[in-house]
Design a protein around this motif. Sequence first.
Motif, PDB file in Angstrom:
ATOM      1  N   PRO A 247      20.252  26.113 124.262  1.00  0.00           N
ATOM      2  CA  PRO A 247      20.447  24.859 125.654  1.00  0.00           C
ATOM      3  C   PRO A 247      21.193  23.324 124.984  1.00  0.00           C
ATOM      4  CG  PRO A 247      17.848  25.467 125.041  1.00  0.00           C
ATOM      5  CD  PRO A 247      19.200  26.156 123.995  1.00  0.00           C
TER       6      PRO A 247
ATOM      7  N   ASP B  32      29.636  28.113 123.590  1.00  0.00           N
ATOM      8  CA  ASP B  32      29.667  29.164 122.614  1.00  0.00           C
ATOM      9  C   ASP B  32      29.790  28.813 121.527  1.00  0.00           C
ATOM     10  OD1 ASP B  32      31.831  28.924 124.004  1.00  0.00           O
ATOM     11  OD2 ASP B  32      31.858  31.158 124.277  1.00  0.00           O
TER      12      ASP B  32
ATOM     13  N   LEU C 176      26.295  27.024 121.194  1.00  0.00           N
ATOM     14  CA  LEU C 176      25.125  26.520 122.227  1.00  0.00           C
ATOM     15  C   LEU C 176      25.842  27.118 123.897  1.00  0.00           C
ATOM     16  CD1 LEU C 176      26.890  22.943 121.550  1.00  0.00           C
ATOM     17  CD2 LEU C 176      24.410  23.766 121.112  1.00  0.00           C
ATOM     18  N   ASP C 177      24.648  27.120 124.396  1.00  0.00           N
ATOM     19  CA  ASP C 177      24.796  27.474 126.052  1.00  0.00           C
ATOM     20  C   ASP C 177      25.346  27.114 126.996  1.00  0.00           C
ATOM     21  OD1 ASP C 177      24.431  29.309 128.120  1.00  0.00           O
ATOM     22  OD2 ASP C 177      21.652  30.018 127.549  1.00  0.00           O
ATOM     23  N   GLY C 178      26.804  26.526 126.798  1.00  0.00           N
ATOM     24  CA  GLY C 178      26.772  25.632 128.193  1.00  0.00           C
ATOM     25  C   GLY C 178      26.214  25.904 129.468  1.00  0.00           C
ATOM     26  N   SER C 179      25.949  27.291 129.995  1.00  0.00           N
ATOM     27  CA  SER C 179      25.034  26.896 131.611  1.00  0.00           C
ATOM     28  C   SER C 179      23.480  26.964 130.801  1.00  0.00           C
ATOM     29  CB  SER C 179      25.175  28.841 131.222  1.00  0.00           C
ATOM     30  OG  SER C 179      24.209  29.449 130.294  1.00  0.00           O
ATOM     31  N   ARG C 180      23.142  26.435 130.402  1.00  0.00           N
ATOM     32  CA  ARG C 180      21.375  25.165 130.065  1.00  0.00           C
ATOM     33  C   ARG C 180      22.016  24.219 129.713  1.00  0.00           C
ATOM     34  NH1 ARG C 180      17.544  28.855 126.909  1.00  0.00           N
ATOM     35  NH2 ARG C 180      19.514  28.853 125.330  1.00  0.00           N
TER      36      ARG C 180
ATOM     37  N   ARG D  82      30.458  27.012 135.740  1.00  0.00           N
ATOM     38  CA  ARG D  82      31.411  26.874 135.185  1.00  0.00           C
ATOM     39  C   ARG D  82      32.299  26.627 136.806  1.00  0.00           C
ATOM     40  NH1 ARG D  82      31.518  28.978 129.810  1.00  0.00           N
ATOM     41  NH2 ARG D  82      29.255  29.574 129.375  1.00  0.00           N
TER      42      ARG D  82
ATOM     43  N   ALA E 251      20.964  30.973 117.969  1.00  0.00           N
ATOM     44  CA  ALA E 251      22.056  31.247 119.429  1.00  0.00           C
ATOM     45  C   ALA E 251      22.357  32.078 120.411  1.00  0.00           C
ATOM     46  CB  ALA E 251      22.815  30.709 118.335  1.00  0.00           C
ATOM     47  N   PRO E 252      22.467  31.038 121.638  1.00  0.00           N
ATOM     48  CA  PRO E 252      22.930  30.038 121.815  1.00  0.00           C
ATOM     49  C   PRO E 252      21.806  29.023 121.764  1.00  0.00           C
ATOM     50  CG  PRO E 252      23.484  32.075 123.318  1.00  0.00           C
ATOM     51  CD  PRO E 252      22.909  32.185 122.728  1.00  0.00           C
TER      52      PRO E 252
END
Length: 187
Positions: free
Chosen positions: A64, A129, A133-137, A186, A61-62
């Motif tokens: 994509p 997160d 999960l990686d919200g930036s990907r 974000r 983790a995290p």
Amino acid sequence: MRLSDRLRVELIRASARFSVDYGRPLRFAGSDLAAPTRVSVPTRHGKVGVFVYRPLPAEAAPLPVHVHFHGGAFLMRHPAMDDWWCRYVAATAGVAVANVDFEVAPRAAYPVAQHQAHDAAAWLVGHGDSLGLDGSRLSVGGFSSVEDWPPRSASRPAMPAASCRPCRCSACPPSTSRPSHATATRA
């Protein structure tokens, strides 16, 4: 909407799980994945269910995340009909897949589904997160009539409360899509 039309739509929705049969050649990948985890995500029109699929073996983790908007011509609310695709993407791409259960007509009018889709993607950017999960990907995509709006639902300037821009938007099948590219941010 006439009562006969409403009844016809409800019959289509009720029979979706028995009548939808596409993607058979791709059903081999991901069949060994665990059942998706259901998460309740707040939107401006109430909570929606998001089904999160994870690849095997468990990646660090995290992860994509690919946000999938199910097909159904905005009439069938049956995200499980795209279960095979979510499993395929998770298994072959090594990413988590979030399948959004947005509301459809005639129970909801435009733009409720689009708002719910955007809000779910934005929530994953801001809170992914908490799920590993990686919200930036983040990428978004979908089937059927959804093909037209995922890029606009998450990045359209006119969309109220725009709070994310996916790094990739694509419709399925990819041969018919016109992807747009942006950096995930974000707000």
